[in-house]
Design a protein around this motif. Structure first.
Motif, PDB file in Angstrom:
ATOM      1  N   ALA A 188       0.827  -1.212   0.000  1.00 28.63           N
ATOM      2  CA  ALA A 188       0.000   0.000   0.000  1.00 28.63           C
ATOM      3  C   ALA A 188       0.859   1.259   0.000  1.00 28.63           C
ATOM      4  CB  ALA A 188      -0.922  -0.007   1.215  1.00 28.63           C
ATOM      5  N   PHE A 189       1.873   1.288   0.854  1.00 28.15           N
ATOM      6  CA  PHE A 189       2.723   2.474   0.916  1.00 28.15           C
ATOM      7  C   PHE A 189       3.570   2.617  -0.346  1.00 28.15           C
ATOM      8  CE2 PHE A 189       1.968   2.171   5.570  1.00 28.15           C
ATOM      9  CZ  PHE A 189       1.490   3.478   5.746  1.00 28.15           C
ATOM     10  N   SER A 190       4.010   1.497  -0.919  1.00 29.99           N
ATOM     11  CA  SER A 190       4.778   1.559  -2.159  1.00 29.99           C
ATOM     12  C   SER A 190       3.936   2.126  -3.290  1.00 29.99           C
ATOM     13  CB  SER A 190       5.288   0.165  -2.531  1.00 29.99           C
ATOM     14  OG  SER A 190       6.169  -0.339  -1.558  1.00 29.99           O
ATOM     15  N   PHE A 191       2.676   1.665  -3.382  1.00 33.25           N
ATOM     16  CA  PHE A 191       1.789   2.161  -4.426  1.00 33.25           C
ATOM     17  C   PHE A 191       1.460   3.634  -4.202  1.00 33.25           C
ATOM     18  CE2 PHE A 191      -0.216  -1.466  -6.920  1.00 33.25           C
ATOM     19  CZ  PHE A 191       0.881  -2.305  -6.725  1.00 33.25           C
ATOM     20  N   SER A 192       1.365   4.051  -2.930  1.00 32.01           N
ATOM     21  CA  SER A 192       1.030   5.443  -2.634  1.00 32.01           C
ATOM     22  C   SER A 192       2.145   6.390  -3.066  1.00 32.01           C
ATOM     23  CB  SER A 192       0.761   5.613  -1.131  1.00 32.01           C
ATOM     24  OG  SER A 192      -0.348   4.838  -0.718  1.00 32.01           O
ATOM     25  N   PHE A 193       3.392   5.966  -2.872  1.00 39.08           N
ATOM     26  CA  PHE A 193       4.524   6.830  -3.205  1.00 39.08           C
ATOM     27  C   PHE A 193       5.042   6.627  -4.632  1.00 39.08           C
ATOM     28  CE2 PHE A 193       4.761   6.791   1.464  1.00 39.08           C
ATOM     29  CZ  PHE A 193       4.852   8.167   1.706  1.00 39.08           C
ATOM     30  N   THR A 292     -10.200   6.537  -9.932  1.00 35.02           N
ATOM     31  CA  THR A 292      -8.839   7.066  -9.858  1.00 35.02           C
ATOM     32  C   THR A 292      -8.435   7.705 -11.184  1.00 35.02           C
ATOM     33  OG1 THR A 292      -8.218   5.368  -8.244  1.00 35.02           O
ATOM     34  CG2 THR A 292      -6.435   6.480  -9.399  1.00 35.02           C
ATOM     35  N   PHE A 293      -8.789   7.050 -12.281  1.00 36.16           N
ATOM     36  CA  PHE A 293      -8.443   7.540 -13.622  1.00 36.16           C
ATOM     37  C   PHE A 293      -9.091   8.898 -13.890  1.00 36.16           C
ATOM     38  CE2 PHE A 293      -8.349   7.613 -18.246  1.00 36.16           C
ATOM     39  CZ  PHE A 293      -7.156   6.973 -18.554  1.00 36.16           C
ATOM     40  N   HIS A 294     -10.325   9.083 -13.420  1.00 35.95           N
ATOM     41  CA  HIS A 294     -11.089  10.308 -13.717  1.00 35.95           C
ATOM     42  C   HIS A 294     -11.266  11.193 -12.480  1.00 35.95           C
ATOM     43  CE1 HIS A 294     -12.276   8.972 -17.777  1.00 35.95           C
ATOM     44  NE2 HIS A 294     -12.510   7.777 -17.255  1.00 35.95           N
ATOM     45  N   ILE A 295     -10.475  10.982 -11.430  1.00 41.29           N
ATOM     46  CA  ILE A 295     -10.749  11.634 -10.155  1.00 41.29           C
ATOM     47  C   ILE A 295     -10.737  13.161 -10.251  1.00 41.29           C
ATOM     48  CG2 ILE A 295      -8.323  11.539  -9.436  1.00 41.29           C
ATOM     49  CD1 ILE A 295     -11.462  11.264  -7.196  1.00 41.29           C
ATOM     50  N   ILE A 296      -9.831  13.728 -11.021  1.00 44.72           N
ATOM     51  CA  ILE A 296      -9.775  15.192 -11.133  1.00 44.72           C
ATOM     52  C   ILE A 296     -11.024  15.724 -11.814  1.00 44.72           C
ATOM     53  CG2 ILE A 296      -8.528  17.119 -12.181  1.00 44.72           C
ATOM     54  CD1 ILE A 296      -5.948  15.567 -11.755  1.00 44.72           C
ATOM     55  N   SER A 297     -11.451  15.038 -12.872  1.00 48.95           N
ATOM     56  CA  SER A 297     -12.668  15.448 -13.579  1.00 48.95           C
ATOM     57  C   SER A 297     -13.903  15.260 -12.700  1.00 48.95           C
ATOM     58  CB  SER A 297     -12.806  14.639 -14.866  1.00 48.95           C
ATOM     59  OG  SER A 297     -14.007  14.932 -15.528  1.00 48.95           O
ATOM     60  N   VAL A 309      -8.836  16.760  -4.180  1.00 45.27           N
ATOM     61  CA  VAL A 309      -9.256  15.373  -4.423  1.00 45.27           C
ATOM     62  C   VAL A 309      -8.062  14.419  -4.416  1.00 45.27           C
ATOM     63  CG1 VAL A 309     -11.375  15.980  -5.649  1.00 45.27           C
ATOM     64  CG2 VAL A 309      -9.247  15.735  -6.927  1.00 45.27           C
ATOM     65  N   ILE A 310      -6.911  14.880  -4.905  1.00 45.81           N
ATOM     66  CA  ILE A 310      -5.718  14.032  -4.857  1.00 45.81           C
ATOM     67  C   ILE A 310      -5.305  13.805  -3.408  1.00 45.81           C
ATOM     68  CG2 ILE A 310      -3.252  13.951  -5.413  1.00 45.81           C
ATOM     69  CD1 ILE A 310      -3.903  15.340  -8.042  1.00 45.81           C
ATOM     70  N   MET A 316      -7.043   7.830   2.860  1.00 41.26           N
ATOM     71  CA  MET A 316      -7.588   6.589   2.325  1.00 41.26           C
ATOM     72  C   MET A 316      -6.573   5.454   2.450  1.00 41.26           C
ATOM     73  SD  MET A 316      -9.179   6.028  -1.485  1.00 41.26           S
ATOM     74  CE  MET A 316     -10.036   7.603  -1.404  1.00 41.26           C
ATOM     75  N   ALA A 317      -5.293   5.747   2.191  1.00 38.47           N
ATOM     76  CA  ALA A 317      -4.245   4.733   2.307  1.00 38.47           C
ATOM     77  C   ALA A 317      -4.085   4.270   3.751  1.00 38.47           C
ATOM     78  CB  ALA A 317      -2.924   5.293   1.777  1.00 38.47           C
ATOM     79  N   VAL A 318      -4.194   5.198   4.694  1.00 34.64           N
ATOM     80  CA  VAL A 318      -4.085   4.837   6.122  1.00 34.64           C
ATOM     81  C   VAL A 318      -5.217   3.898   6.511  1.00 34.64           C
ATOM     82  CG1 VAL A 318      -4.131   5.727   8.476  1.00 34.64           C
ATOM     83  CG2 VAL A 318      -2.891   6.973   6.696  1.00 34.64           C
ATOM     84  N   ILE A 319      -6.433   4.236   6.112  1.00 31.79           N
ATOM     85  CA  ILE A 319      -7.587   3.390   6.422  1.00 31.79           C
ATOM     86  C   ILE A 319      -7.452   2.029   5.747  1.00 31.79           C
ATOM     87  CG2 ILE A 319     -10.096   3.139   6.138  1.00 31.79           C
ATOM     88  CD1 ILE A 319     -10.266   6.203   6.323  1.00 31.79           C
TER      89      ILE A 319
END
Length: 457
Positions: A188-193, A292-297, A309-310, A316-319
């Motif tokens: 999870a942490f690897s994917f987050s960073f 995730t792909f469209h999160i900004i939109s 939003v980012i 979310m990663a902590v939870i």
């Protein structure tokens, strides 16, 4: 406990190179070698990042500029490549059952590295082929990048991830939940960073140089350590699952956690629990990838700016990590169908949160719901298949599941994009998505472990 009938006897190493006791014997370690497998399997998942959605996000705009494609064309290429790669994974699952985790991890790491080298040269390949082929430059670019998407999604997100997770599942029984929870924390942490790390590499070496460096690292480091550390199962190393703790702790294991026999793929596909879990995992893949792909939109349509939003992904990663650890700990003490119900319930509230993202309660619902669903998904997707269907044909069973998830992750962004194009809003697809986890939540009630039918026999 699950055993693999005749597997250890039928799998003789073809050479000294693949001998499970070369270059060292895992049974000589001062601690249970399964924890080394957890480390190695986690590394495999981390090295799959270039084939994951967040691994491509950093390079999206660059590819559009370099290849002369628009966003819709690149998204379509991504979808086609992902879906086709998903269709190939059942074959690779069967191959995993035949050759084992050690050879599979080496082959898939080398393949991933070579594909990354190919991706680093897509612009040069386009420049060479365009004058030689009497087709439009745009079409040639589309074919070149679609092929790249197919190969990296199959080798990295598909086979590399599947092999790493299956290896962990084969080495543990009682401690399987703890092993996957521990692996999930680092993953999870690897994917987050990862996006930040990939962006740094792109700034330092350029987009082409970044993929070139990643390719060389994957071939040299992951393939090398994969050969050195991976072993297919504890039995071939004269060990037992959990390091001999199985007999000591058997009475503490919930009856639902005991595997009495191994299911072939065709048997597994005839059971409702397989589809209850598989469809739930596929929905999570589809929904989380698309959002995730469209999160900004999506955030913009709800009056939220990009920075805000980012920023949701941090809590979310902590939870997700907390959810992963808790479900890993409790999984050997409870029926997995109850945890599946929690995952689907959390997914439902996550969708409602996105629908009402313009409100404070909606933001909380999205962050908490998605965190719990993501953590539970990461844990259960590794635990359920060896627990419900045994280890003998684990590759075949997990291959079909991985295929479904990869295909769903490819279709999701396209469906959300189509909703925006047709209705100028994401609400139609979001309301449709809200019904799926609700239905699957009800279906979870009948997702009992098929091993329960064989308990007395």
């Amino acid at each position: 406990m699950s055993r693999m009938p005749d597997q250890c006897e039928s799998k003789q190493p073809i050479s000294k190179l693949w001998d499970p006791k070369f270059p060292f014997s895992p049974d000589k370690f001062p601690f249970f070698y399964g924890w080394v497998i957890v480390l190695a399997g986690t590394m495999a998942v981390v090295f799959s990042i270039p084939g994951q959605t967040m691994g491509f996000a950093v390079f999206t705009d660059t590819l559009i500029e370099e290849l002369g494609l628009n966003r819709v064309q690149l998204s379509t290429a991504y979808c086609v490549g992902t879906v086709v790669s998903g269709l190939s994974l059942p074959y690779f699952g069967r191959l995993y059952d035949r050759i084992g985790a050690r050879r599979m991890i080496v082959y898939s790491a080398i393949a991933t590295g070579l594909v990354l080298l190919y991706l680093s040269q897509v612009r040069n390949i386009l420049d060479v082929l365009s004058p030689l082929i009497s087709l439009s430059r745009g079409f040639i670019a589309f074919v070149i990048i679609t092929l790249g998407f197919f190969m990296i999604r199959a080798s990295a997100q598909g086979v590399l991830t599947m092999t790493g997770r299956n290896a962990i599942g084969k080495w543990f029984d009682y401690d399987r939940g703890k092993a996957f929870a521990l692996s999930g924390v680092f993953t999870a942490f690897s994917f987050s960073f990862a996006p930040r790390g990939l962006k740094w590499m792109s700034d330092q070496f350029g987009w082409s140089g970044a993929w070139l460096v990643l390719g060389l690292m994957t071939v040299i480091i992951m393939a090398g350590l994969g050969w050195l550390l991976f072993r297919d199962n504890p039995e071939e190393c004269d060990l037992t699952m959990d390091g001999g703790r199985g007999v000591e702790t058997e009475r503490k294991i919930h009856e639902d956690a005991v595997a009495h026999r191994d299911f072939e793929l065709w048997e597994s596909l005839k059971t409702w629990p397989f589809w209850a879990f598989n469809l739930s995992f596929s929905f999570i893949s589809l929904y989380t990838t698309a959002v995730t792909f469209h999160i900004i939109s999506i955030g913009k349509s709800s009056g939220r700016d990009a920075v805000e939003v980012i920023g949701y992904f941090v809590p979310m990663a902590v939870i997700s990590v907390i959810s992963n650890l808790f479900m890993g700990w409790i999984s050997s003490r409870i029926r997995l169908k109850y945890l599946l119900g929690v995952v689907n319930g959390a997914g439902f509230f996550s969708v409602l949160g996105v629908i009402h993202l313009d409100t404070g309660l909606g933001v909380v619902s999205y962050i908490v719901g998605n965190g719990i669903a993501g953590g539970g998904f990461a844990c259960l997707s590794g635990i359920v298949w060896p627990r419900f269907y045994g280890r003998r044909w684990l590759g075949s069973v997990s291959g079909v599941s991985m295929s479904s998830m990869v295909i769903a992750s490819g279709i999701g962004p396209l469906l959300f994009g189509a909703s925006l194009a047709l209705y100028d809003a994401y609400m139609p697809i979001l309301w449709l998505c809200s019904t799926l986890p609700a239905i699957l939540l009800i279906g979870s009630c009948w997702a009992d472990n098929p091993q329960r039918h064989f308990g007395k026999s």
